[in-house]
Design an enzyme around this catalytic site. Sequence first.
Site, PDB file in Angstrom:
ATOM      1  N   ASN A  38       0.868  -1.185   0.000  1.00 25.21           N
ATOM      2  CA  ASN A  38       0.000   0.000   0.000  1.00 25.21           C
ATOM      3  C   ASN A  38       0.903   1.233   0.000  1.00 25.21           C
ATOM      4  OD1 ASN A  38       0.594   0.852   2.829  1.00 25.21           O
ATOM      5  ND2 ASN A  38      -0.237  -1.179   3.242  1.00 25.21           N
ATOM      6  N   ASP A  98      -3.715  -6.714   5.439  1.00 24.39           N
ATOM      7  CA  ASP A  98      -4.580  -7.678   6.121  1.00 24.39           C
ATOM      8  C   ASP A  98      -4.503  -9.061   5.482  1.00 24.39           C
ATOM      9  OD1 ASP A  98      -5.667  -5.991   8.110  1.00 24.39           O
ATOM     10  OD2 ASP A  98      -6.848  -4.988   6.566  1.00 24.39           O
ATOM     11  N   LYS A 153      10.355 -16.660 -10.452  1.00 22.02           N
ATOM     12  CA  LYS A 153       9.483 -15.633 -11.041  1.00 22.02           C
ATOM     13  C   LYS A 153       8.374 -16.291 -11.881  1.00 22.02           C
ATOM     14  CE  LYS A 153       9.492 -11.672 -14.088  1.00 22.02           C
ATOM     15  NZ  LYS A 153      10.058 -11.135 -15.292  1.00 22.02           N
ATOM     16  N   LYS A 176     -12.663  -0.309  16.031  1.00 23.44           N
ATOM     17  CA  LYS A 176     -11.280  -0.814  16.163  1.00 23.44           C
ATOM     18  C   LYS A 176     -10.748  -0.580  17.589  1.00 23.44           C
ATOM     19  CE  LYS A 176     -10.423  -0.133  11.280  1.00 23.44           C
ATOM     20  NZ  LYS A 176      -9.824   0.642  10.205  1.00 23.44           N
ATOM     21  N   LYS A 184      -9.888  -4.033  19.490  1.00 24.05           N
ATOM     22  CA  LYS A 184      -8.455  -4.306  19.679  1.00 24.05           C
ATOM     23  C   LYS A 184      -7.985  -3.943  21.092  1.00 24.05           C
ATOM     24  CE  LYS A 184      -7.724  -3.508  14.737  1.00 24.05           C
ATOM     25  NZ  LYS A 184      -6.757  -3.768  13.673  1.00 24.05           N
TER      26      LYS A 184
HETATM   27  N1  CTP Z   1      -3.226  -3.398  12.281  1.00 22.55           N
HETATM   28  C1  CTP Z   1      -2.504  -4.477  12.745  1.00 22.55           C
HETATM   29  N2  CTP Z   1      -2.508  -5.639  12.044  1.00 22.55           N
HETATM   30  C2  CTP Z   1      -3.218  -5.769  10.910  1.00 22.55           C
HETATM   31  C3  CTP Z   1      -3.959  -4.671  10.439  1.00 22.55           C
HETATM   32  C4  CTP Z   1      -3.948  -3.516  11.148  1.00 22.55           C
HETATM   33  O1  CTP Z   1      -1.861  -4.352  13.784  1.00 22.55           O
HETATM   34  N3  CTP Z   1      -3.216  -6.912  10.263  1.00 22.55           N
HETATM   35  C5  CTP Z   1      -3.217  -2.158  13.069  1.00 22.55           C
HETATM   36  C6  CTP Z   1      -2.728  -0.936  12.315  1.00 22.55           C
HETATM   37  O2  CTP Z   1      -1.344  -0.756  12.489  1.00 22.55           O
HETATM   38  C7  CTP Z   1      -3.527   0.195  12.929  1.00 22.55           C
HETATM   39  C8  CTP Z   1      -4.821  -0.463  13.347  1.00 22.55           C
HETATM   40  O3  CTP Z   1      -4.549  -1.864  13.409  1.00 22.55           O
HETATM   41  O4  CTP Z   1      -2.918   0.717  14.091  1.00 22.55           O
HETATM   42  C9  CTP Z   1      -5.958  -0.224  12.376  1.00 22.55           C
HETATM   43  O5  CTP Z   1      -5.546  -0.550  11.070  1.00 22.55           O
HETATM   44  P1  CTP Z   1      -6.476  -0.333   9.809  1.00 22.55           P
HETATM   45  O6  CTP Z   1      -5.759  -0.768   8.588  1.00 22.55           O
HETATM   46  O7  CTP Z   1      -7.089   1.028   9.842  1.00 22.55           O
HETATM   47  O8  CTP Z   1      -7.685  -1.316  10.116  1.00 22.55           O
HETATM   48  P2  CTP Z   1      -7.858  -2.875  10.060  1.00 22.55           P
HETATM   49  O9  CTP Z   1      -7.912  -3.375  11.456  1.00 22.55           O
HETATM   50  O10 CTP Z   1      -6.887  -3.515   9.132  1.00 22.55           O
HETATM   51  O11 CTP Z   1      -9.342  -2.966   9.457  1.00 22.55           O
HETATM   52  P3  CTP Z   1      -9.853  -2.584   7.989  1.00 22.55           P
HETATM   53  O12 CTP Z   1      -8.681  -2.755   7.050  1.00 22.55           O
HETATM   54  O13 CTP Z   1     -10.925  -3.548   7.751  1.00 22.55           O
HETATM   55  O14 CTP Z   1     -10.345  -1.150   8.051  1.00 22.55           O
END
Ligand code: CTP
Length: 400
Positions: free
Chosen positions: A214, A283, A293, A341, A345
Amino acid sequence: MGSDKGILTGKKILLGVTGGIAVYKAVELVRLFKGLGAAVRVVMTENACQFVTPLTFQAISGEKVLTDLFDPASELAIGHIELARWADVLVVAPATANTIAKIAHGIADDYLTTVVVAATCKVLVCPAMNTKMYQNPVTQNNLELLKGYGYCVIGPGKGELACGDKGPGRLEDLEIIAEHVISALTQKSLEGKRVLVTAGPTWEAFDPVRFFTNPSSGKMGYAMAKIAWRRGADVTLVSGPTWLDAPHGVKCKKVKSAEEMCDAVVAEYGDTDIVVMAAAVSDYRPKHFTPSKIKKGEDDVVLEMIRNPDILKKLGSAKVHQILVGFAAETDELIENAREKLVSKNLDMIVANDVSAPQAGFRCDTNIVKILYKSGEIEELPCMSKEDLASEIWDRIENL
Ligand code: CTP
């Protein structure tokens, strides 16, 4: 340093310059301090004046340079004791073996050493000399004495020296000296705290040359780590791939994938007081990694993706004494999603930003956020640089 413009506004730096070839670099140091907003006055030893004239320092600092303890005009304008009182921080750069020896033994036989003895502010000593002179046990003992008295010794750097030798003895990098000056002038509100910050994106590879990721630049997390170090914390930064240099003073562990990040974070967690998860963790990752490759064919390709660990959720469920701070990257329903979240969390605070808004989110130098607390309170902050925002966020974490 560019992002720190004006950070030392209202601060007074006294620069003591002693006689070594690195004196020319001290001119640039004055410019750097001025660029940070500080008022700078310069004291030079007689030997320093052999390398660069006081006029140069006067032109750059905008102040009369002090060299002679017995010059009635200088003493009338500002006495040496008054000057020592004026300074918020005193930096001796470059510091020769001779001046270091004098300071270590309380000798005050010229303007600079007299001011050093009279100073009650923090004194930073930046040695610069030939490697053999630096390694001489007498110099080493003198530096240890200085540290024992509470002086801060910065550097020296290593490399090629003016005399042709290679090794330690170069004046420390000017930006690192400036970083120590900023730190010396920052209240140590996180002293004794162990802080873990994550930053940047993760790379989820499906063959040796391709991966999913990303656009996270890592700027927000790096700014959080930098400010925590300045405030006295012991900081570990676990960073996904970025172009940024690790902030000075911070232990940086480089990782690529979410799984690697998870392992690095979990290994540190037990000893950590505060975790700031600013990383944009993927995620999902490709289910299969192909060691060679993947060659193109006529048909379309379907890649199967599987879930990565949710690192922050894992930390939240294993929470003992730690403060957990998350970042929420949203494009819709900012508050609702961030609140979900925060709760799921088990966080103490979440910084929510609308990554689709102009001047916010990925790759920007600025950010616009809302902060949600466990108590239910929501705070809205105006658009500001990620560095300023990092300070604002730390102020709030310290209040938790
Ligand atoms: N985060 C994490 N591990 C993941 C995804 C996210 O620790 N696999 C943490 C990120 O570093 C951030 C928080 O969770 O501090 C929220 O991340 P975000 O990407 O906004 O949300 P997600 O929990 O991934 O949910 P979604 O992508 O569905 O919005």
